[in-house]
Write an enzyme that holds these catalytic residues in place. Structure first.
Site, PDB file in Angstrom:
ATOM      1  N   HIS A 180       0.804  -1.220   0.000  1.00 48.29           N
ATOM      2  CA  HIS A 180       0.000   0.000   0.000  1.00 48.29           C
ATOM      3  C   HIS A 180       0.839   1.273   0.000  1.00 48.29           C
ATOM      4  O   HIS A 180       0.328   2.356  -0.277  1.00 48.29           O
ATOM      5  CB  HIS A 180      -1.010   0.001   1.163  1.00 48.29           C
ATOM      6  CG  HIS A 180      -0.432   0.302   2.505  1.00 48.29           C
ATOM      7  ND1 HIS A 180      -0.053  -0.671   3.396  1.00 48.29           N
ATOM      8  CD2 HIS A 180      -0.179   1.477   3.125  1.00 48.29           C
ATOM      9  CE1 HIS A 180       0.395  -0.112   4.507  1.00 48.29           C
ATOM     10  NE2 HIS A 180       0.338   1.186   4.370  1.00 48.29           N
ATOM     11  N   ASP A 183       0.126  -7.508   1.396  1.00 46.78           N
ATOM     12  CA  ASP A 183       0.630  -6.149   1.621  1.00 46.78           C
ATOM     13  C   ASP A 183       2.156  -6.097   1.657  1.00 46.78           C
ATOM     14  O   ASP A 183       2.734  -5.366   2.458  1.00 46.78           O
ATOM     15  CB  ASP A 183       0.034  -5.560   2.896  1.00 46.78           C
ATOM     16  CG  ASP A 183       0.132  -4.036   2.915  1.00 46.78           C
ATOM     17  OD1 ASP A 183       0.241  -3.431   1.835  1.00 46.78           O
ATOM     18  OD2 ASP A 183       0.129  -3.453   4.018  1.00 46.78           O
ATOM     19  N   SER A 202       4.583   2.625   7.818  1.00 49.03           N
ATOM     20  CA  SER A 202       4.319   1.457   6.973  1.00 49.03           C
ATOM     21  C   SER A 202       5.562   1.044   6.199  1.00 49.03           C
ATOM     22  O   SER A 202       6.193   1.867   5.535  1.00 49.03           O
ATOM     23  CB  SER A 202       3.203   1.765   5.979  1.00 49.03           C
ATOM     24  OG  SER A 202       1.958   1.786   6.601  1.00 49.03           O
TER      25      SER A 202
END
Length: 387
Positions: free
Chosen positions: A131, A164, A244
């Site tokens: 992402h 992911d 992230s």
């Protein structure tokens, strides 16, 4: 659950000063004084300030005396020398790991995003989240900023939306510092960990916490129609949007997870750390990253069933069984409810999918299965698909 991304920004906030007015009163006749220690006095001062709604700042200074009444002013004293080398604990972990952590900026004509990543090869491969890099498309402009301040161009390699995980590669790189992988299968609840990354664009941020739980099936959506399901490590180390793709490391500086998801109490666009962060286990991320680099895609061990998302069933309800699949060969049937994989309890369909994905290709697992209509339980051995 919220993915951590740059679109989340902290909301305005602050504290309004509250003052209290005290009216002087004449002292009462002298009484014998009650004596309290310094710790008690400070505690009473703090308690009073809380009760009155104001905040009282307490300044505690280290004092020195010459013994002769001469004033000692620390402003005129030389500064204490800095330590010659980082100490143990978090300080040493940060010194060891920060050089191999990068900030990632992704942009196209209409949007921009950012995140973090770990350098996994000296020639420039960087492990990050899908992402983080997916928003700009395969042709997005990607830059990475190293801990030493250099900003370099990177290219998209491949990613897997289902888990992911993504890999990018810094152009024309050599002799870069590399993060070392630890064994995430050996983690223990309560173990100390350090999260490193660029929350809200603040690069080289280090936070500290523990492993709060293991094997958390976490499903998250990036808001663009894609969702991921990870068998996550839960941690209370503060991680925020922008963390992230950054590493979660043990106290030896080895990466044992990749920060990916945070829980949020906000139902809107804002999200921030509430002590519930989730990381992809390093062993799993390493396997997928190797596939992405080698083949451009990722495959996962399969049981060969479709499961129903049922809130009224304790376990994973099998809706259908694929022909010639490991599940059919093991004798699983529609209507069976899987309640355990080896020693791991299965509460719902996501837990079963996450548990199977985290196994090795071709591995044999023991399932505890109940028949939904009779409640009878049996154990079934299933050999998962090979790579």
């Amino acid at each position: 659950m919220s993915h951590m991304n740059d679109e989340t920004t902290p909301g305005p906030g602050g504290y309004q000063p509250v003052t209290s007015t005290y009216q002087w009163q004449a002292p009462e006749p002298a009484k014998e004084k009650r004596r309290v220690g310094l710790g008690t006095a400070l505690a009473l001062m703090l308690a009073g300030s809380v009760a009155s709604g104001s905040v009282v700042g307490l300044v505690v200074a280290n004092t020195a005396s010459t013994g002769s009444g001469e004033v000692v002013n620390s402003l005129r004293e030389p500064s204490a020398p800095a330590p010659e080398a980082p100490g143990d604990g978090v300080e040493k972990v940060a010194a060891d790991v920060l050089p191999s952590v990068v900030s990632i900026q992704v942009a196209n004509r209409t949007s921009a995003g950012e995140g973090s990543g770990s350098i996994i090869s000296s020639d420039g491969y960087v492990l990050t989240n899908h992402h983080v890099v997916s928003g700009g498309g395969n042709n997005a402009f990607i830059q990475v900023t190293l801990n030493d301040g250099r900003t370099l161009t990177a290219d998209y390699v491949a990613s897997d939306a289902a888990t992911d995980i993504a890999v990018v590669k810094i152009r024309d790189a050599s002799d870069l510092p590399v993060v070392q992988f630890g064994d995430s299968d050996e983690l223990s609840v309560g173990q100390e960990v350090v999260a490193i990354g660029s929350p809200l664009g603040l690069s080289s941020t280090v936070t500290y916490g523990i492993v709060s739980a293991l094997n958390r099936p976490v499903r998250a959506s990036d808001g663009g129609g894609e969702s991921s399901l990870i068998d996550a490590i839960q941690t209370d180390a503060a991680i925020n949007p922008g963390n992230s793709g950054g590493p979660l490391v043990d106290m030896d500086g080895n990466i044992i997870g990749m920060n990916s998801v945070i829980a949020s109490l906000s139902s809107g666009g804002e999200a921030g750390s509430i002590g519930l962060g989730f990381a992809i286990p390093a062993n799993f991320a390493k396997r997928v990253a190797d596939q992405l680099i080698s083949t451009g895609g990722a495959a996962h061990p399969m049981l060969g069933v479709q499961v129903a998302a049922r809130q009224d069933v304790k376990g994973a309800l099998i809706a259908s069984v694929e022909p010639d699949s490991p599940a059919q060969q093991a004798g699983l049937n529609p209507g069976d409810v899987v309640t355990r994989v080896d020693n791991r309890a299965i509460d719902n369909s996501d837990a079963l999918v996450a548990a199977i994905r985290s196994q090795d290709f071709g591995q044999t697992v023991t399932l505890e299965v109940q028949q939904q209509d009779t409640g009878q339980s049996r154990q079934v051995e299933v050999t998962l698909t090979a790579e």
